[in-house]
Motif scaffolding. Sequence first.
Motif, PDB file in Angstrom:
ATOM      1  N   VAL A 113       0.809  -1.221   0.000  1.00 23.53           N
ATOM      2  CA  VAL A 113       0.000   0.000   0.000  1.00 23.53           C
ATOM      3  C   VAL A 113       0.848   1.280   0.000  1.00 23.53           C
ATOM      4  N   PRO A 114       1.885   1.420   0.829  1.00 20.26           N
ATOM      5  CA  PRO A 114       2.666   2.666   0.766  1.00 20.26           C
ATOM      6  C   PRO A 114       3.235   2.939  -0.635  1.00 20.26           C
ATOM      7  N   GLY A 115       3.705   1.920  -1.312  1.00 22.17           N
ATOM      8  CA  GLY A 115       4.227   2.107  -2.667  1.00 22.17           C
ATOM      9  C   GLY A 115       3.137   2.495  -3.661  1.00 22.17           C
ATOM     10  N   ILE A 116       1.963   1.909  -3.521  1.00 21.15           N
ATOM     11  CA  ILE A 116       0.831   2.264  -4.385  1.00 21.15           C
ATOM     12  C   ILE A 116       0.480   3.737  -4.187  1.00 21.15           C
ATOM     13  N   ILE A 117       0.442   4.167  -2.934  1.00 17.35           N
ATOM     14  CA  ILE A 117       0.090   5.556  -2.618  1.00 17.35           C
ATOM     15  C   ILE A 117       1.150   6.509  -3.173  1.00 17.35           C
ATOM     16  N   GLU A 118       2.420   6.197  -2.967  1.00 21.44           N
ATOM     17  CA  GLU A 118       3.492   7.077  -3.446  1.00 21.44           C
ATOM     18  C   GLU A 118       3.515   7.157  -4.971  1.00 21.44           C
ATOM     19  N   ALA A 119       3.370   6.025  -5.645  1.00 21.33           N
ATOM     20  CA  ALA A 119       3.374   6.030  -7.113  1.00 21.33           C
ATOM     21  C   ALA A 119       2.188   6.823  -7.658  1.00 21.33           C
ATOM     22  N   ASN A 120       1.040   6.651  -7.045  1.00 22.43           N
ATOM     23  CA  ASN A 120      -0.141   7.378  -7.481  1.00 22.43           C
ATOM     24  C   ASN A 120       0.042   8.879  -7.275  1.00 22.43           C
ATOM     25  N   ALA A 121       0.546   9.271  -6.107  1.00 21.41           N
ATOM     26  CA  ALA A 121       0.731  10.695  -5.806  1.00 21.41           C
ATOM     27  C   ALA A 121       1.680  11.358  -6.786  1.00 21.41           C
ATOM     28  N   ALA A 122       2.666  10.623  -7.247  1.00 17.61           N
ATOM     29  CA  ALA A 122       3.643  11.179  -8.194  1.00 17.61           C
ATOM     30  C   ALA A 122       3.001  11.573  -9.523  1.00 17.61           C
ATOM     31  N   ALA A 123       1.864  10.979  -9.861  1.00 14.57           N
ATOM     32  CA  ALA A 123       1.192  11.281 -11.129  1.00 14.57           C
ATOM     33  C   ALA A 123       0.301  12.518 -11.051  1.00 14.57           C
ATOM     34  N   TRP A 124      -0.106  12.926  -9.866  1.00 12.15           N
ATOM     35  CA  TRP A 124      -1.079  14.006  -9.744  1.00 12.15           C
ATOM     36  C   TRP A 124      -0.558  15.395 -10.106  1.00 12.15           C
ATOM     37  N   PRO A 125       0.682  15.762  -9.817  1.00 14.61           N
ATOM     38  CA  PRO A 125       1.114  17.113 -10.222  1.00 14.61           C
ATOM     39  C   PRO A 125       0.951  17.375 -11.719  1.00 14.61           C
ATOM     40  N   GLU A 126       1.227  16.382 -12.542  1.00  7.86           N
ATOM     41  CA  GLU A 126       1.041  16.556 -13.993  1.00  7.86           C
ATOM     42  C   GLU A 126      -0.437  16.760 -14.330  1.00  7.86           C
TER      43      GLU A 126
ATOM     44  N   GLY B  40      -8.504  16.004  -7.590  1.00  8.38           N
ATOM     45  CA  GLY B  40      -7.227  16.143  -6.892  1.00  8.38           C
ATOM     46  C   GLY B  40      -7.410  16.613  -5.462  1.00  8.38           C
ATOM     47  N   ALA B  41      -8.288  17.584  -5.251  1.00 16.09           N
ATOM     48  CA  ALA B  41      -8.555  18.066  -3.891  1.00 16.09           C
ATOM     49  C   ALA B  41      -9.184  16.955  -3.051  1.00 16.09           C
ATOM     50  N   HIS B  42     -10.061  16.190  -3.664  1.00 17.34           N
ATOM     51  CA  HIS B  42     -10.671  15.060  -2.959  1.00 17.34           C
ATOM     52  C   HIS B  42      -9.614  14.020  -2.576  1.00 17.34           C
ATOM     53  N   VAL B  43      -8.746  13.676  -3.504  1.00 17.52           N
ATOM     54  CA  VAL B  43      -7.702  12.678  -3.220  1.00 17.52           C
ATOM     55  C   VAL B  43      -6.789  13.177  -2.105  1.00 17.52           C
ATOM     56  N   ARG B  44      -6.434  14.448  -2.134  1.00 16.45           N
ATOM     57  CA  ARG B  44      -5.647  15.037  -1.039  1.00 16.45           C
ATOM     58  C   ARG B  44      -6.345  14.804   0.294  1.00 16.45           C
ATOM     59  N   ASP B  45      -7.651  15.065   0.319  1.00 16.29           N
ATOM     60  CA  ASP B  45      -8.401  14.926   1.559  1.00 16.29           C
ATOM     61  C   ASP B  45      -8.585  13.461   1.958  1.00 16.29           C
TER      62      ASP B  45
ATOM     63  N   ARG C  55       0.812  20.267  -4.400  1.00 19.84           N
ATOM     64  CA  ARG C  55       1.790  20.188  -3.300  1.00 19.84           C
ATOM     65  C   ARG C  55       1.181  19.524  -2.070  1.00 19.84           C
ATOM     66  N   GLU C  56      -0.027  19.921  -1.727  1.00 21.80           N
ATOM     67  CA  GLU C  56      -0.683  19.379  -0.542  1.00 21.80           C
ATOM     68  C   GLU C  56      -1.012  17.897  -0.719  1.00 21.80           C
ATOM     69  N   LEU C  57      -1.428  17.508  -1.918  1.00 24.13           N
ATOM     70  CA  LEU C  57      -1.738  16.106  -2.197  1.00 24.13           C
ATOM     71  C   LEU C  57      -0.496  15.248  -2.019  1.00 24.13           C
ATOM     72  N   VAL C  58       0.613  15.659  -2.606  1.00 23.27           N
ATOM     73  CA  VAL C  58       1.856  14.885  -2.491  1.00 23.27           C
ATOM     74  C   VAL C  58       2.308  14.797  -1.033  1.00 23.27           C
ATOM     75  N   ALA C  59       2.214  15.887  -0.308  1.00 24.34           N
ATOM     76  CA  ALA C  59       2.620  15.888   1.108  1.00 24.34           C
ATOM     77  C   ALA C  59       1.704  14.988   1.938  1.00 24.34           C
ATOM     78  N   ALA C  60       0.404  15.057   1.698  1.00 29.21           N
ATOM     79  CA  ALA C  60      -0.543  14.223   2.449  1.00 29.21           C
ATOM     80  C   ALA C  60      -0.341  12.748   2.111  1.00 29.21           C
ATOM     81  N   ALA C  61      -0.072  12.459   0.850  1.00 25.98           N
ATOM     82  CA  ALA C  61       0.183  11.068   0.445  1.00 25.98           C
ATOM     83  C   ALA C  61       1.458  10.550   1.097  1.00 25.98           C
ATOM     84  N   ASP C  62       2.474  11.393   1.167  1.00 24.93           N
ATOM     85  CA  ASP C  62       3.724  10.992   1.803  1.00 24.93           C
ATOM     86  C   ASP C  62       3.496  10.664   3.281  1.00 24.93           C
ATOM     87  N   ARG C  63       2.754  11.511   3.972  1.00 21.74           N
ATOM     88  CA  ARG C  63       2.451  11.254   5.383  1.00 21.74           C
ATOM     89  C   ARG C  63       1.660   9.955   5.542  1.00 21.74           C
TER      90      ARG C  63
END
Length: 174
Positions: A33-46, A68-73, A117-125
Amino acid sequence: MAIEPETKNWTWVIESRCPECGFDGSSVAFRDVPGIIEANAAAWPEVLARPDVRDRPDDHTWSPLEYGAHVRDVHRKMTERLALVLAEDTPTFANWDQDATAVADDYAAQDPATVARELVAAADRAAQAFASVADADLDRRAVRSDGSAFTVATLATYYAHDPVHHLWDVRRAR
């Protein structure tokens, strides 16, 4: 234009393949799961940098920005829920109305670069929080306000589907 509220119970994705996005919860191990979340988050900035980021493809579908805002939340909410289930014995998760949150927080008017930025940070956490769970805690239980029961392990699989599915949503809507 108002979006019709989501009423589906998506808990079946824990044990089955989603026919829409292809996510197969039955093949996801907790430690994936952590890898799935990180890989997914990497695609959202584009996605959130697209010129059509504020455009809804139709009256019934969120724009890429709103997704994107929903996924962040979702990342934030699942990190909170994980902390709760690790701290309490069989807690009940308070209801989270994602549609009401989208309206109250005016997802459509948010700044796409900030959301990215917030989505990537929240996904990282979230990824770090799930990665740090001890094996002994994987069977800790919680209940959602609608009665759906989760363990830490099934909560992780359920959670992983959401951002994967919404990335699929915004890619197919192009």
